[in-house]
Design a protein around this motif. Structure first.
Motif, PDB file in Angstrom:
ATOM      1  N   ALA A  74      33.766 -12.189  -1.956  1.00 43.36           N
ATOM      2  CA  ALA A  74      34.485 -11.239  -2.813  1.00 43.36           C
ATOM      3  C   ALA A  74      33.533 -10.153  -3.296  1.00 43.36           C
ATOM      4  N   GLY A  75      32.315 -10.545  -3.662  1.00 45.07           N
ATOM      5  CA  GLY A  75      31.317  -9.559  -4.100  1.00 45.07           C
ATOM      6  C   GLY A  75      30.988  -8.573  -2.992  1.00 45.07           C
ATOM      7  N   ALA A  76      30.826  -9.095  -1.782  1.00 44.52           N
ATOM      8  CA  ALA A  76      30.531  -8.217  -0.645  1.00 44.52           C
ATOM      9  C   ALA A  76      31.701  -7.272  -0.370  1.00 44.52           C
ATOM     10  N   ALA A  77      32.913  -7.802  -0.452  1.00 45.88           N
ATOM     11  CA  ALA A  77      34.100  -6.967  -0.223  1.00 45.88           C
ATOM     12  C   ALA A  77      34.213  -5.884  -1.299  1.00 45.88           C
ATOM     13  N   ILE A  78      33.911  -6.247  -2.534  1.00 48.99           N
ATOM     14  CA  ILE A  78      33.953  -5.265  -3.631  1.00 48.99           C
ATOM     15  C   ILE A  78      32.899  -4.190  -3.402  1.00 48.99           C
ATOM     16  N   ASP A  79      31.677  -4.610  -3.044  1.00 48.00           N
ATOM     17  CA  ASP A  79      30.613  -3.634  -2.762  1.00 48.00           C
ATOM     18  C   ASP A  79      31.025  -2.686  -1.645  1.00 48.00           C
ATOM     19  N   LYS A  80      31.613  -3.245  -0.586  1.00 48.98           N
ATOM     20  CA  LYS A  80      32.044  -2.422   0.547  1.00 48.98           C
ATOM     21  C   LYS A  80      33.123  -1.435   0.109  1.00 48.98           C
ATOM     22  N   ALA A  81      34.083  -1.925  -0.686  1.00 46.09           N
ATOM     23  CA  ALA A  81      35.167  -1.055  -1.155  1.00 46.09           C
ATOM     24  C   ALA A  81      34.627   0.047  -2.060  1.00 46.09           C
ATOM     25  N   VAL A  82      33.673  -0.308  -2.909  1.00 52.52           N
ATOM     26  CA  VAL A  82      33.075   0.693  -3.811  1.00 52.52           C
ATOM     27  C   VAL A  82      32.322   1.747  -2.996  1.00 52.52           C
ATOM     28  N   ASP A  83      31.562   1.304  -2.007  1.00 52.23           N
ATOM     29  CA  ASP A  83      30.842   2.262  -1.142  1.00 52.23           C
ATOM     30  C   ASP A  83      31.820   3.184  -0.425  1.00 52.23           C
ATOM     31  N   LYS A  84      32.886   2.602   0.116  1.00 48.75           N
ATOM     32  CA  LYS A  84      33.886   3.404   0.838  1.00 48.75           C
ATOM     33  C   LYS A  84      34.550   4.396  -0.117  1.00 48.75           C
ATOM     34  N   ALA A  85      34.921   3.923  -1.303  1.00 47.51           N
ATOM     35  CA  ALA A  85      35.548   4.814  -2.284  1.00 47.51           C
ATOM     36  C   ALA A  85      34.573   5.913  -2.707  1.00 47.51           C
ATOM     37  N   GLY A  86      33.296   5.556  -2.839  1.00 48.25           N
ATOM     38  CA  GLY A  86      32.285   6.555  -3.196  1.00 48.25           C
ATOM     39  C   GLY A  86      32.151   7.627  -2.124  1.00 48.25           C
ATOM     40  N   ARG A  87      32.141   7.181  -0.863  1.00 46.73           N
ATOM     41  CA  ARG A  87      32.050   8.153   0.243  1.00 46.73           C
ATOM     42  C   ARG A  87      33.276   9.065   0.262  1.00 46.73           C
ATOM     43  N   LYS A  88      34.469   8.471   0.062  1.00 50.53           N
ATOM     44  CA  LYS A  88      35.695   9.283   0.049  1.00 50.53           C
ATOM     45  C   LYS A  88      35.679  10.255  -1.130  1.00 50.53           C
ATOM     46  N   LEU A  89      35.194   9.789  -2.264  1.00 56.01           N
ATOM     47  CA  LEU A  89      35.130  10.657  -3.439  1.00 56.01           C
ATOM     48  C   LEU A  89      34.155  11.806  -3.212  1.00 56.01           C
ATOM     49  N   ASP A  90      33.013  11.496  -2.617  1.00 59.86           N
ATOM     50  CA  ASP A  90      32.037  12.555  -2.305  1.00 59.86           C
ATOM     51  C   ASP A  90      32.640  13.572  -1.332  1.00 59.86           C
ATOM     52  N   ALA A  91      33.321  13.082  -0.302  1.00 67.11           N
ATOM     53  CA  ALA A  91      33.933  13.980   0.684  1.00 67.11           C
ATOM     54  C   ALA A  91      35.009  14.837   0.022  1.00 67.11           C
ATOM     55  N   ALA A  92      35.812  14.226  -0.849  1.00 62.15           N
ATOM     56  CA  ALA A  92      36.862  14.982  -1.537  1.00 62.15           C
ATOM     57  C   ALA A  92      36.245  16.026  -2.467  1.00 62.15           C
ATOM     58  N   ALA A  93      35.170  15.656  -3.145  1.00 62.47           N
ATOM     59  CA  ALA A  93      34.507  16.604  -4.049  1.00 62.47           C
ATOM     60  C   ALA A  93      33.938  17.784  -3.259  1.00 62.47           C
ATOM     61  N   GLU A  94      33.334  17.486  -2.106  1.00 59.47           N
ATOM     62  CA  GLU A  94      32.802  18.566  -1.267  1.00 59.47           C
ATOM     63  C   GLU A  94      33.933  19.465  -0.768  1.00 59.47           C
ATOM     64  N   LYS A  95      35.059  18.860  -0.401  1.00 59.16           N
ATOM     65  CA  LYS A  95      36.208  19.636   0.079  1.00 59.16           C
ATOM     66  C   LYS A  95      36.757  20.522  -1.042  1.00 59.16           C
ATOM     67  N   VAL A  96      36.875  19.967  -2.239  1.00 63.72           N
ATOM     68  CA  VAL A  96      37.360  20.744  -3.381  1.00 63.72           C
ATOM     69  C   VAL A  96      36.384  21.872  -3.703  1.00 63.72           C
ATOM     70  N   ALA A  97      35.095  21.554  -3.644  1.00 61.45           N
ATOM     71  CA  ALA A  97      34.085  22.583  -3.921  1.00 61.45           C
ATOM     72  C   ALA A  97      34.174  23.714  -2.898  1.00 61.45           C
ATOM     73  N   ALA A  98      34.355  23.352  -1.640  1.00 58.62           N
ATOM     74  CA  ALA A  98      34.462  24.366  -0.589  1.00 58.62           C
ATOM     75  C   ALA A  98      35.714  25.224  -0.789  1.00 58.62           C
ATOM     76  N   LYS A  99      36.844  24.584  -1.113  1.00 59.35           N
ATOM     77  CA  LYS A  99      38.074  25.344  -1.343  1.00 59.35           C
ATOM     78  C   LYS A  99      37.947  26.231  -2.582  1.00 59.35           C
ATOM     79  N   THR A 100      37.288  25.683  -3.615  1.00 60.35           N
ATOM     80  CA  THR A 100      37.095  26.474  -4.838  1.00 60.35           C
ATOM     81  C   THR A 100      36.220  27.687  -4.544  1.00 60.35           C
ATOM     82  N   LYS A 101      35.161  27.479  -3.746  1.00 56.72           N
ATOM     83  CA  LYS A 101      34.277  28.595  -3.395  1.00 56.72           C
ATOM     84  C   LYS A 101      35.036  29.629  -2.571  1.00 56.72           C
ATOM     85  N   ALA A 102      35.860  29.179  -1.632  1.00 56.93           N
ATOM     86  CA  ALA A 102      36.644  30.092  -0.799  1.00 56.93           C
ATOM     87  C   ALA A 102      37.619  30.889  -1.660  1.00 56.93           C
ATOM     88  N   ALA A 103      38.276  30.208  -2.611  1.00 57.85           N
ATOM     89  CA  ALA A 103      39.210  30.898  -3.501  1.00 57.85           C
ATOM     90  C   ALA A 103      38.455  31.896  -4.386  1.00 57.85           C
TER      91      ALA A 103
END
Length: 129
Positions: A74-103
């Motif tokens: 369960a700990g390993a699964a939680i760590d994996k999920a947190v890492d995946k969510a962190g990567r998705k959050l970073d990607a979303a933040a970069e996408k938002v930043a890029a769209k904000t810069k374009a706007a």
């Protein structure tokens, strides 16, 4: 007659004592047999209780080991999920930043155009005067 009553009384008393003595011997023999049976029964019962205690201890140890393994998984699964969510959050933040810069770039370009048009209008009015 008194003698026969006395003899009868003595005979009854002797019979009662004899029966009591026989009963006492029988009771002692039964107690000894019961004690021996209890000892014989006690050994298997004690062995069975010991086996049950050992089996319970083994089951508890197995359950604890299984719980530990499940907790680690369960700990390993939680760590994996947190890492995946962190990567998705970073990607979303970069996408938002890029769209904000374009706007922002579009807004700046329009502001520059409006400013240039306004300057041109001011310059034109100044020349016409």
């Amino acid at each position: 007659m008194k003698l026969s009553v006395k003899i009868l009384f003595v005979a009854v008393a002797f019979a009662a004592i004899s029966c009591t003595e026989t009963g006492k011997e029988n009771a002692e023999a039964a107690a000894n047999n019961t004690g021996a049976a209890a000892e014989k029964t006690g050994d298997p019962v004690e062995l069975e209780a010991s086996n049950a205690a050992d089996a319970t201890g083994a089951a508890v140890n197995k359950a604890a080991a299984n719980t530990e393994v499940a907790a680690e998984k369960a700990g390993a699964a939680i760590d994996k999920a947190v890492d995946k969510a962190g990567r998705k959050l970073d990607a979303a933040a970069e996408k938002v930043a890029a769209k904000t810069k374009a706007a922002a770039d579009k807004v700046n370009a329009k502001l520059d155009k409006v400013a240039a048009d306004a300057k041109a209008d001011v310059d034109k009015e100044n020349r016409e005067e």
